[in-house]
Design a protein around this motif. Structure first.
Motif, PDB file in Angstrom:
ATOM      1  N   LEU A 111       0.830  -1.378   0.089  1.00 60.85           N
ATOM      2  CA  LEU A 111      -0.041   0.002   0.087  1.00 60.85           C
ATOM      3  C   LEU A 111       0.871   1.180   0.183  1.00 60.85           C
ATOM      4  CD1 LEU A 111      -3.322   0.660   1.744  1.00 60.85           C
ATOM      5  CD2 LEU A 111      -1.504   2.368   2.179  1.00 60.85           C
ATOM      6  N   ASP A 112       0.837   1.935  -0.966  1.00 61.58           N
ATOM      7  CA  ASP A 112       1.523   3.287  -1.229  1.00 61.58           C
ATOM      8  C   ASP A 112       0.562   4.346  -1.228  1.00 61.58           C
ATOM      9  OD1 ASP A 112       4.223   2.102  -1.062  1.00 61.58           O
ATOM     10  OD2 ASP A 112       4.170   1.801  -3.360  1.00 61.58           O
ATOM     11  N   ALA A 113       0.443   5.339  -0.572  1.00 59.68           N
ATOM     12  CA  ALA A 113      -0.218   6.596  -0.487  1.00 59.68           C
ATOM     13  C   ALA A 113       0.607   7.611  -0.316  1.00 59.68           C
ATOM     14  CB  ALA A 113      -1.134   6.320   0.711  1.00 59.68           C
ATOM     15  N   ALA A 114       0.388   8.453  -1.342  1.00 52.20           N
ATOM     16  CA  ALA A 114       0.933   9.909  -1.608  1.00 52.20           C
ATOM     17  C   ALA A 114       0.116  11.017  -1.065  1.00 52.20           C
ATOM     18  CB  ALA A 114       1.736   9.996  -2.942  1.00 52.20           C
ATOM     19  N   LEU A 115       0.817  11.862  -0.099  1.00 58.97           N
ATOM     20  CA  LEU A 115      -0.074  13.177   0.132  1.00 58.97           C
ATOM     21  C   LEU A 115      -0.130  14.079  -0.953  1.00 58.97           C
ATOM     22  CD1 LEU A 115       1.083  13.759   4.019  1.00 58.97           C
ATOM     23  CD2 LEU A 115      -1.172  13.369   2.958  1.00 58.97           C
ATOM     24  N   GLU A 116       0.748  14.173  -1.860  1.00 55.60           N
ATOM     25  CA  GLU A 116       0.760  14.851  -3.085  1.00 55.60           C
ATOM     26  C   GLU A 116       0.222  14.093  -4.061  1.00 55.60           C
ATOM     27  OE1 GLU A 116       4.570  16.351  -4.130  1.00 55.60           O
ATOM     28  OE2 GLU A 116       5.223  17.041  -2.307  1.00 55.60           O
ATOM     29  N   GLY A 117      -1.022  14.767  -4.574  1.00 53.15           N
ATOM     30  CA  GLY A 117      -1.618  14.214  -5.614  1.00 53.15           C
ATOM     31  C   GLY A 117      -2.804  13.300  -5.333  1.00 53.15           C
ATOM     32  N   GLN A 118      -2.541  13.031  -3.840  1.00 49.57           N
ATOM     33  CA  GLN A 118      -3.732  11.943  -3.481  1.00 49.57           C
ATOM     34  C   GLN A 118      -3.716  10.642  -4.056  1.00 49.57           C
ATOM     35  OE1 GLN A 118      -4.973  15.404  -3.623  1.00 49.57           O
ATOM     36  NE2 GLN A 118      -4.368  15.646  -1.628  1.00 49.57           N
ATOM     37  N   THR A 119      -2.573   9.855  -4.266  1.00 51.19           N
ATOM     38  CA  THR A 119      -2.493   8.751  -5.314  1.00 51.19           C
ATOM     39  C   THR A 119      -2.471   7.507  -4.187  1.00 51.19           C
ATOM     40  OG1 THR A 119      -0.326   9.009  -5.488  1.00 51.19           O
ATOM     41  CG2 THR A 119      -1.620   9.667  -7.252  1.00 51.19           C
ATOM     42  N   LEU A 120      -3.017   6.717  -4.788  1.00 47.25           N
ATOM     43  CA  LEU A 120      -3.002   5.542  -3.752  1.00 47.25           C
ATOM     44  C   LEU A 120      -2.581   4.111  -4.650  1.00 47.25           C
ATOM     45  CD1 LEU A 120      -3.779   3.743  -1.190  1.00 47.25           C
ATOM     46  CD2 LEU A 120      -6.102   3.746  -2.133  1.00 47.25           C
ATOM     47  N   LEU A 121      -1.491   3.333  -4.346  1.00 49.75           N
ATOM     48  CA  LEU A 121      -1.259   2.239  -5.408  1.00 49.75           C
ATOM     49  C   LEU A 121      -1.147   0.932  -4.271  1.00 49.75           C
ATOM     50  CD1 LEU A 121       2.198   3.483  -6.777  1.00 49.75           C
ATOM     51  CD2 LEU A 121      -0.227   3.308  -7.859  1.00 49.75           C
ATOM     52  N   LEU A 122      -2.142   0.059  -4.802  1.00 48.66           N
ATOM     53  CA  LEU A 122      -1.912  -1.257  -3.950  1.00 48.66           C
ATOM     54  C   LEU A 122      -1.724  -2.382  -4.647  1.00 48.66           C
ATOM     55  CD1 LEU A 122      -5.742  -0.696  -2.371  1.00 48.66           C
ATOM     56  CD2 LEU A 122      -3.638  -0.846  -1.202  1.00 48.66           C
ATOM     57  N   SER A 123      -1.156  -3.345  -3.999  1.00 45.21           N
ATOM     58  CA  SER A 123      -0.867  -5.004  -4.740  1.00 45.21           C
ATOM     59  C   SER A 123      -1.497  -5.779  -4.020  1.00 45.21           C
ATOM     60  CB  SER A 123       0.423  -4.857  -4.774  1.00 45.21           C
ATOM     61  OG  SER A 123       0.889  -6.138  -5.537  1.00 45.21           O
ATOM     62  N   VAL A 124      -2.654  -6.409  -4.260  1.00 46.24           N
ATOM     63  CA  VAL A 124      -3.356  -7.263  -3.563  1.00 46.24           C
ATOM     64  C   VAL A 124      -3.217  -8.724  -4.115  1.00 46.24           C
ATOM     65  CG1 VAL A 124      -4.968  -5.501  -2.563  1.00 46.24           C
ATOM     66  CG2 VAL A 124      -5.555  -6.672  -4.862  1.00 46.24           C
ATOM     67  N   ASP A 125      -3.358  -9.765  -3.276  1.00 46.19           N
ATOM     68  CA  ASP A 125      -3.459 -11.022  -3.680  1.00 46.19           C
ATOM     69  C   ASP A 125      -5.009 -11.473  -3.313  1.00 46.19           C
ATOM     70  OD1 ASP A 125      -1.334 -12.132  -4.818  1.00 46.19           O
ATOM     71  OD2 ASP A 125      -0.468 -13.220  -2.949  1.00 46.19           O
ATOM     72  N   GLY A 126      -5.757 -12.030  -4.265  1.00 45.80           N
ATOM     73  CA  GLY A 126      -7.009 -12.627  -4.166  1.00 45.80           C
ATOM     74  C   GLY A 126      -7.101 -14.105  -4.333  1.00 45.80           C
ATOM     75  N   LYS A 127      -8.036 -14.790  -3.570  1.00 42.20           N
ATOM     76  CA  LYS A 127      -8.285 -16.149  -3.788  1.00 42.20           C
ATOM     77  C   LYS A 127      -8.585 -16.513  -5.224  1.00 42.20           C
ATOM     78  CE  LYS A 127      -8.867 -17.692   0.713  1.00 42.20           C
ATOM     79  NZ  LYS A 127      -9.848 -18.494   1.802  1.00 42.20           N
ATOM     80  N   ARG A 128      -9.659 -15.506  -5.841  1.00 40.31           N
ATOM     81  CA  ARG A 128     -10.015 -15.731  -7.260  1.00 40.31           C
ATOM     82  C   ARG A 128     -10.034 -14.190  -7.652  1.00 40.31           C
ATOM     83  NH1 ARG A 128     -13.544 -18.580  -4.206  1.00 40.31           N
ATOM     84  NH2 ARG A 128     -15.050 -16.751  -4.668  1.00 40.31           N
ATOM     85  N   LEU A 129     -10.006 -14.110  -9.012  1.00 42.58           N
ATOM     86  CA  LEU A 129     -10.155 -12.755  -9.540  1.00 42.58           C
ATOM     87  C   LEU A 129     -11.179 -12.049  -9.232  1.00 42.58           C
ATOM     88  CD1 LEU A 129      -8.880 -10.572 -11.626  1.00 42.58           C
ATOM     89  CD2 LEU A 129     -10.390 -11.625 -13.438  1.00 42.58           C
TER      90      LEU A 129
END
Length: 176
Positions: A111-129
């Protein structure tokens, strides 16, 4: 004229016993030499390992001394501390939103969140799509998340399509 040579063949000669004592002593000497060589190699390896460990310990001690010296020399800037506290406080609602939408079928790897630009990057693993996409939909419904999108996914092979775990990368914007 050539005279035939006489062959020295003694068919009545008595057989001599095999020198078992000599053979046994020779084998014993070979075993002792092999054992001594093995012990020498083990001692040499132990000496090398000890030297490497001593070098690592020495390096770690030097690094700790350098860190303690640099920590003593640099005092934290109060403006930097205030900015870090502000950043933590402003990210808490976002982290709370992600935590509320989380379900056990999905693991948040990054989970990468930046204050500038309010961007959020997530990498997740799911049991299924389906589980990963459901997590995206739940995040989009949260009022603190402006938009979420799947930027890529990678299914793990080897299982039937309905049961394949998926690693997905998500990108979005959040509201402060």
């Amino acid at each position: 004229m050539l005279m035939p040579r006489r062959l020295d063949m003694d068919f009545t000669r008595t057989p001599r016993p095999m020198p078992w004592l000599g053979v046994a002593l020779l084998l014993l000497a070979l075993l002792a030499a092999a054992d001594a060589g093995t012990r020498w190699l083990e001692a040499d390896e132990a000496r090398r390992t000890l030297a490497v460990q001593a070098e690592r310990l020495d390096m770690r001690q030097r690094q700790q001394v350098r860190q303690s010296q640099s920590a003593a020399q640099t005092r934290p800037d109060p403006h930097v501390l205030a900015a870090a506290q502000t950043q933590q406080l402003s990210l808490l609602p976002l982290l709370d939103a992600v935590e509320r939408q989380w379900r056990p079928e999905v693991a948040v790897l990054r989970l990468d969140a930046a204050l500038e630009g309010q961007t959020l990057l997530l990498s997740v693993d799911g049991k299924r799509l389906h589980d990963a996409l459901g997590f995206v939909e739940r995040l989009e419904r949260d009022p603190r998340i402006a938009r979420m999108a799947v930027t890529g996914y990678l299914p793990r092979l080897g299982l039937p399509a309905a049961e394949r775990p998926v690693t997905a990368n998500l990108e979005g914007r959040w509201r402060p």
